[in-house]
Motif scaffolding. Structure first.
Motif, PDB file in Angstrom:
ATOM      1  N   MET A   9       0.828  -1.215   0.000  1.00 28.81           N
ATOM      2  CA  MET A   9       0.000   0.000   0.000  1.00 28.81           C
ATOM      3  C   MET A   9       0.856   1.256   0.000  1.00 28.81           C
ATOM      4  O   MET A   9       0.539   2.258  -0.633  1.00 28.81           O
ATOM      5  CB  MET A   9      -0.910  -0.004   1.238  1.00 28.81           C
ATOM      6  CG  MET A   9      -1.925   1.123   1.262  1.00 28.81           C
ATOM      7  SD  MET A   9      -3.205   0.922   0.024  1.00 28.81           S
ATOM      8  CE  MET A   9      -4.276   2.280   0.435  1.00 28.81           C
ATOM      9  N   ALA A  10       2.000   1.219   0.744  1.00 30.48           N
ATOM     10  CA  ALA A  10       2.872   2.387   0.793  1.00 30.48           C
ATOM     11  C   ALA A  10       3.338   2.755  -0.605  1.00 30.48           C
ATOM     12  O   ALA A  10       3.645   1.889  -1.420  1.00 30.48           O
ATOM     13  CB  ALA A  10       4.063   2.113   1.691  1.00 30.48           C
ATOM     14  N   ASP A  11       3.404   4.036  -0.864  1.00 30.32           N
ATOM     15  CA  ASP A  11       3.840   4.599  -2.148  1.00 30.32           C
ATOM     16  C   ASP A  11       2.835   4.378  -3.274  1.00 30.32           C
ATOM     17  O   ASP A  11       3.099   4.721  -4.425  1.00 30.32           O
ATOM     18  CB  ASP A  11       5.209   4.041  -2.551  1.00 30.32           C
ATOM     19  CG  ASP A  11       5.985   5.052  -3.385  1.00 30.32           C
ATOM     20  OD1 ASP A  11       5.664   6.243  -3.303  1.00 30.32           O
ATOM     21  OD2 ASP A  11       6.891   4.641  -4.127  1.00 30.32           O
ATOM     22  N   ALA A  12       1.650   3.807  -2.959  1.00 33.87           N
ATOM     23  CA  ALA A  12       0.620   3.624  -3.989  1.00 33.87           C
ATOM     24  C   ALA A  12      -0.054   4.961  -4.266  1.00 33.87           C
ATOM     25  O   ALA A  12      -0.057   5.873  -3.432  1.00 33.87           O
ATOM     26  CB  ALA A  12      -0.403   2.598  -3.521  1.00 33.87           C
ATOM     27  N   GLU A  13      -0.633   5.089  -5.435  1.00 28.36           N
ATOM     28  CA  GLU A  13      -1.417   6.277  -5.773  1.00 28.36           C
ATOM     29  C   GLU A  13      -2.887   5.948  -5.589  1.00 28.36           C
ATOM     30  O   GLU A  13      -3.383   4.942  -6.115  1.00 28.36           O
ATOM     31  CB  GLU A  13      -1.136   6.724  -7.204  1.00 28.36           C
ATOM     32  CG  GLU A  13      -1.747   8.088  -7.527  1.00 28.36           C
ATOM     33  CD  GLU A  13      -1.255   8.656  -8.845  1.00 28.36           C
ATOM     34  OE1 GLU A  13      -1.910   8.361  -9.870  1.00 28.36           O
ATOM     35  OE2 GLU A  13      -0.233   9.358  -8.849  1.00 28.36           O
TER      36      GLU A  13
END
Length: 345
Positions: free
Chosen positions: A1-5
């Motif tokens: 999830m981290a760094d997802a748009e």
């Protein structure tokens, strides 16, 4: 999830407001955001769970050509708002992903906080997190500082609180009872008056909309006069209170919600009472008392756990409900602290 748009719904101010605000002065828009902070940045990215609708926000919706007490909103940009959030990415050494925080955020699903030192970590997650929009957040500090630091109560004082069922007023009344004072509150409906007397422990309360003569009403409620007035409304109420203050009384000016939507604010013909009765009338800003937050949080959390303080919330769900919830403050639609659920915890 981290760094997802991800998609990011947000509420923006469409244009500056004159007079009573409407829902059309705000707009729900959808943008995208990357769940990360730039390399080398000390910012944090948060996911917002709750946001607070507070009367002071009305002042930020108008254009100020003179020195305003708080920075105005910018048309086309997201509303700044107090909220409860979870850190999802951090470039700041004091915050890590997963931390629960409260403080100034954006009225949106995800926000980048460029100055996270303004955020407060949540130390009592065993209590409802929503409390950090109210009793354990900005309104709680406002009530505590305004009553104890500004009003300086003494046991046995006669205390009057206007807008007494709101987020701040309900707490001032209960703190006054803890301090051994006699407390009367005013509110704008019979339901709210009943709440003050049966749930919050006020000694008496009245519906100001049903009173034809506020001076007579206050004389009835305070035959010996008022020692402390916690001012939330201004206008005719303040003018009547001045006539009923005791010698060396104290007025803590927290807000004046009756005046926020007027193009020409009401005057106060009875101001000379300040001189004749040696009254101290002092305005204050909660921002000046955030440095006392650690002590406040510990004390207030204790009162909540002991059942000495009860807090009533008015909760709606969905970021699209923010405009209506905010506007409702100025017609007294809310009962208790108005907050909006943005996402489930």
């Amino acid at each position: 999830m981290a760094d997802a748009e991800v998609s990011n719904k947000r509420v923006i101010l469409k244009q500056f407001v004159t007079g009573f605000p409407t829902e059309d002065d705000m707009e729900l828009v959808t943008a995208t955001v990357r769940l990360a902070v730039p390399a080398g940045s000390a910012s944090v990215m948060v996911k917002n769970f709750y946001v607070a609708c507070d009367p002071y926000m009305r002042n930020r919706m108008s254009e100020h050509n003179d020195a305003a007490y708080i920075e105005q909103f910018v048309p086309g940009e997201v509303l700044g708002i107090f909220g409860v959030s979870k850190v999802v990415a951090s470039g700041h050494p004091d915050f890590k992903a997963g931390d629960l925080v409260w403080g100034m955020t954006g009225c949106e699903e995800y926000s980048v906080i460029t100055h996270p030192e303004s955020l407060f970590k949540i130390n009592h997650p065993e209590l409802p997190l929503s409390y950090y929009t109210g009793v354990l957040g900005m309104p709680g500090v406002t009530a505590y500082a305004g009553f104890f630091d500004v009003s300086k109560p003494k046991k046995g004082d006669y205390v009057f609180v206007s807008a007494a069922s709101g987020a701040v007023g309900q707490l001032v009344g209960q703190l006054a009872k803890i301090a051994g004072c006699y407390v009367v509150g005013s509110a704008g409906s019979d339901e709210k008056v009943s709440l003050l007397k049966t749930k919050f422990g006020f000694d008496d309360a009245f519906n100001y909309k049903k009173e034809q003569d506020l001076n007579a009403t206050l004389q009835r409620c305070f035959p010996l006069g008022i020692d402390i007035y916690f001012e939330n409304v201004g206008g005719a109420m303040l003018d009547a209170v001045l006539l009923n203050m005791r010698m060396h009384g104290r007025i803590a000016v927290c807000g004046m919600i009756s005046q926020y939507n007027l193009e020409k604010p009401d005057g106060a013909p009875n101001l000379f009472c300040l001189v004749a009765k040696r009254i101290r009338m002092e305005g204050f800003m909660v921002l000046d008392y955030f440095n006392t937050y650690t002590r406040f949080e510990k004390e207030m959390a204790g009162y909540l756990k002991e059942g000495k303080i009860i807090f009533v919330e008015d909760v709606v769900e969905g970021i699209e409900k923010v405009p209506a919830a905010l506007i409702g403050l100025f017609s007294g639609r809310n009962v208790g602290k108005q907050l909006v659920i943005i996402a489930q915890e």
